[in-house]
Structure formats: structure tokens, C-alpha cells
Design an enzyme around this catalytic site. Structure first.
Site, short mmCIF file in Angstrom:
data_model
loop_
_atom_site.label_atom_id
_atom_site.label_comp_id
_atom_site.label_asym_id
_atom_site.label_seq_id
_atom_site.Cartn_x
_atom_site.Cartn_y
_atom_site.Cartn_z
N TYR A 120 11.33 19.88 -36.07
CA TYR A 120 11.96 20.90 -36.88
C TYR A 120 12.18 20.23 -38.40
O TYR A 120 12.62 18.99 -38.50
CB TYR A 120 13.41 20.86 -36.65
CG TYR A 120 14.15 22.17 -36.94
CD1 TYR A 120 13.61 23.57 -36.51
CD2 TYR A 120 15.06 22.02 -37.95
CE1 TYR A 120 14.45 24.55 -36.95
CE2 TYR A 120 15.82 23.06 -38.21
CZ TYR A 120 15.65 24.42 -37.61
OH TYR A 120 16.14 25.70 -38.30
N SER A 123 10.54 16.91 -30.05
CA SER A 123 11.73 17.85 -30.66
C SER A 123 11.28 19.17 -30.71
O SER A 123 11.01 19.61 -29.43
CB SER A 123 12.33 17.48 -31.94
OG SER A 123 13.54 17.73 -32.30
N GLN A 124 11.14 19.71 -31.61
CA GLN A 124 10.61 21.24 -31.77
C GLN A 124 9.24 21.19 -31.16
O GLN A 124 8.99 22.01 -30.53
CB GLN A 124 10.79 21.65 -33.05
CG GLN A 124 10.10 22.84 -33.49
CD GLN A 124 10.01 23.38 -34.83
OE1 GLN A 124 10.73 24.25 -35.48
NE2 GLN A 124 8.95 22.70 -35.55
N ASP A 184 20.98 11.01 -26.91
CA ASP A 184 20.52 12.17 -27.71
C ASP A 184 21.51 13.20 -27.89
O ASP A 184 21.90 13.90 -26.54
CB ASP A 184 19.46 12.70 -27.29
CG ASP A 184 18.57 13.58 -28.32
OD1 ASP A 184 19.39 14.33 -29.20
OD2 ASP A 184 17.33 13.70 -28.06
N HIS A 213 17.99 10.78 -30.79
CA HIS A 213 17.07 11.65 -31.37
C HIS A 213 16.29 11.03 -32.16
O HIS A 213 16.37 11.14 -33.64
CB HIS A 213 17.85 13.08 -31.78
CG HIS A 213 16.79 14.08 -31.83
ND1 HIS A 213 16.17 14.72 -30.59
CD2 HIS A 213 15.81 14.60 -32.71
CE1 HIS A 213 15.56 15.76 -30.83
NE2 HIS A 213 15.34 15.80 -32.16
#
Length: 324
Positions: free
Chosen positions: A94, A185-186, A274, A304
Site C-alpha cells: 500500500y 501486505s497489500q 503486527d 508489519h
């Protein structure tokens, strides 16, 4: 080991497999229809080879004109001189971008070519879609949030379907002897969706995936993009009158809802501290995978964040897939 801040203990996480009660009845039908629509589109691709100081690789800049005309910017890197080789599609996180060629040199060292494209609206890519709602909260999570047919991530999934179809076509820049998808992540959420929506994906690597198990994430995430949804209700809809339409939209792009159709080998990773993509949301995805060859690497003290130790494990995993 690991404090599991705000989430279940590791023993419980390993068994956490929530029912998919939020998945729409027409979920599979909806995405099957999107795949058929993308098959009717032939994307325009612009390719420009760039000089690169490592003679063992070739690097190209790409512009991929997607289904609505949005020009997605990216790079392609492959071992020099090859016309057929294994291919990885890499999805970024992201607010991120496709990155630099140096970020991917380990893959051509294995004989693998890599496509990496900025997703719409992020990196150097614009977003030509028009969305039917505004918001006081900045970020992409809320663009079109009341309409799953024209939601930001629905449009992004259409992009990746078209990209994967093109990569498997005769027009692609190299003939893929195998195809893997990966991201963090994304990018990890997109990799899971791509493994389900793509044709003949051979393996998936998904690190601490975002857009996964919204029912849980919206309850316990303390930072990161999930908080855009929370702030939306706080500032735009303080009594939650649009809660059901928002949850319906998110249910169509929740990567958890794709996981029980994924059967290819899978490597996942999770940091137990996270608070952006909580561990329980990652384990929910992992436990629903139907892959007989799957593994999740657990990092008790990681949040994260990028993890060089796990990069080594990813290299070994992909190398193992290429030997099959």
C-alpha cells in the site's frame, strides 16, 4: 516467544479457521463473469528497454493499458537472452510502487523473470475510474466503497486478471514455463486473489496479507489502511448507517474468500506483533488454503515490516518450485 499483542496465542492462531459467513452467495459467479469480460479485452502494451549495468539481465519499462484505459506503469526484468523461462508477478504494498530493477536481481539469478506494475492510483500509475462517493478520510480504501461493482479494489482485481491473462498469452514478453505470484501486505492480499483468479498459477508467496478477513481486521487492527474504514464511520457515518453496504463491498474483495479455491503450493509469513495486518487474519487465510503443499513462517517479534530472514526462505521456496 513473541507477545502476540492484541491477538490470539500462537497455539490458537494455528487452529483459527473462521467460517466464511460473510462471503456473498454470488461471489464465485461475480468473479467468473469478470474473468470472462477481461478475456474480451486486448491490452495495449508499451515496452522500452533500458540500459542496465548488469549484463546478465535485461530490464524494460512497461506501460500496461488496462481494461478502462488506465495506463499502469511498471518494469520487467529477465535473464539476458532467454525467450522462455519461469515468471513471477510481484505485487507491491500500500502506497508503494513497482520498485527498482535491483530489488529483483535475486530472481533472474535463479533464472526467473519478474513483472512488477504499479497498481492504479499508486506509484506512478493514475486511476481513470470515477467513484460515486467522497470522504473526509484520505486513502484508496474508500473510493467507491458503497458499490462493489465500481470499488477501487474491484477495479484493481480486474487489472490483475487482465495482466495474468496477458502474461500467459503469445503477446507476452517471455513464454512462462511456470508462473508464480507474490507480494507483501497489500501485495500479499493481491497475490492470494491472483492465485485464485489467474489461469494456471503454479505457486503463491504471500507475506502478512492485507485485505484479508475484514470481519476480524476491522475489530482489532490498530494502524494501517484498515483504519481508513474505521475513520470513515467516525467522520462520515458516525452511527454506522452504511455499515451493511460497506461490509458487502469489502466482502467481494476479501482475499480470505478466495483461499478455499487455492490449491497451488503456498508460502506465507506472519509477524506476531503486527497490528496492521493482525496475525489472526493471516492464519485465517492460511488455514483456508486447500493447498496440500503449504507452509507459514512465524516471526514472533516482527511487526508489519520487511524481513531479510524471510527473503532467504522465499528464495529457497521458489527454487524448490522450479525443480519440480
Amino acid at each position: 516467544m513473541g507477545r502476540n499483542i492484541g491477538d490470539f496465542p500462537l497455539e490458537q492462531l494455528r487452529e483459527y479457521k473462521p467460517e466464511m459467513i460473510g462471503r456473498p452467495d454470488d461471489f464465485n459467479e461475480f468473479w467468473s463473469s469478470q474473468k470472462e469480460k477481461m478475456k474480451a479485452i486486448k491490452p495495449n502494451i508499451t515496452v522500452s528497454r533500458r540500459p542496465y549495468p548488469v549484463p546478465a539481465v535485461e530490464v524494460m519499462d512497461l506501460t500496461f493499458e488496462s481494461w478502462d484505459g488506465t495506463p499502469l506503469k511498471g518494469i520487467f526484468i529477465k535473464p539476458a537472452g532467454v525467450e522462455e523461462c519461469p515468471v513471477i508477478v510481484s505485487f507491491h504494498g500500500y502506497t508503494g510502487s513497482c520498485g527498482l530493477a535491483i530489488d529483483y536481481l535475486k530472481w533472474p539469478a535463479l533464472g526467473v523473470a519478474v513483472y512488477s506494475l504499479d497498481v492504479r492510483g499508486q506509484g506512478s500509475s493514475p486511476d481513470y475510474a470515477r467513484y460515486g462517493n467522497g470522504s473526509r478520510v484520505p486513502g484508496w480504501m474508500l473510493s467507491g466503497i458503497l458499490n462493489h461493482e465500481n470499488y477501487y479494489y474491484t477495479n484493481m482485481y480486474r487489472d490483475l486478471i487482465l495482466q495474468l491473462q496477458w502474461i500467459r498469452s503469445e503477446e507476452a514478453l517471455v513464454n512462462p514455463s511456470s508462473l508464480g505470484v507474490m507480494g507483501s501486505s497489500q501485495g500479499g492480499g493481491l497475490a492470494l486473489a491472483a492465485a485464485a483468479l489467474g489461469e494456471d498459477v503454479d505457486y503463491v508467496v504471500s507475506d502478512w496479507p492485507f485485505m484479508t478477513h475484514f470481519d476480524r481486521a476491522l475489530d482489532i487492527a490498530l494502524q494501517g489502511p484498515y483504519m481508513e474504514i474505521i475513520k470513515y464511520f467516525k467522520l462520515n457515518d458516525p452511527q454506522g448507517k452504511n455499515w451493511d453496504p460497506v461490509k458487502k463491498t469489502l466482502s467481494y474483495i476479501d482475499s480470505l474468500h478466495f483461499c478455499d479455491s487455492i490449491t497451488c503450493p503456498a508460502l506465507m509469513a506472519v509477524g506476531l506483533e503486527d497490528s496492521s495486518t493482525p496475525p489472526s487474519t493471516v492464519f485465517a487465510a492460511f488455514n483456508h488454503l486447500q493447498s496440500t503443499d503449504k507452509e507459514i513462517e512465524v516471526y514472533p517479534h516482527f511487526t508489519h515490516e520487511m524481513n531479510g530472514f524471510h527473503e532467504e526462505k522465499k528464495l529457497a521456496f521458489v527454487g524448490g518450485q522450479l525443480m519440480k
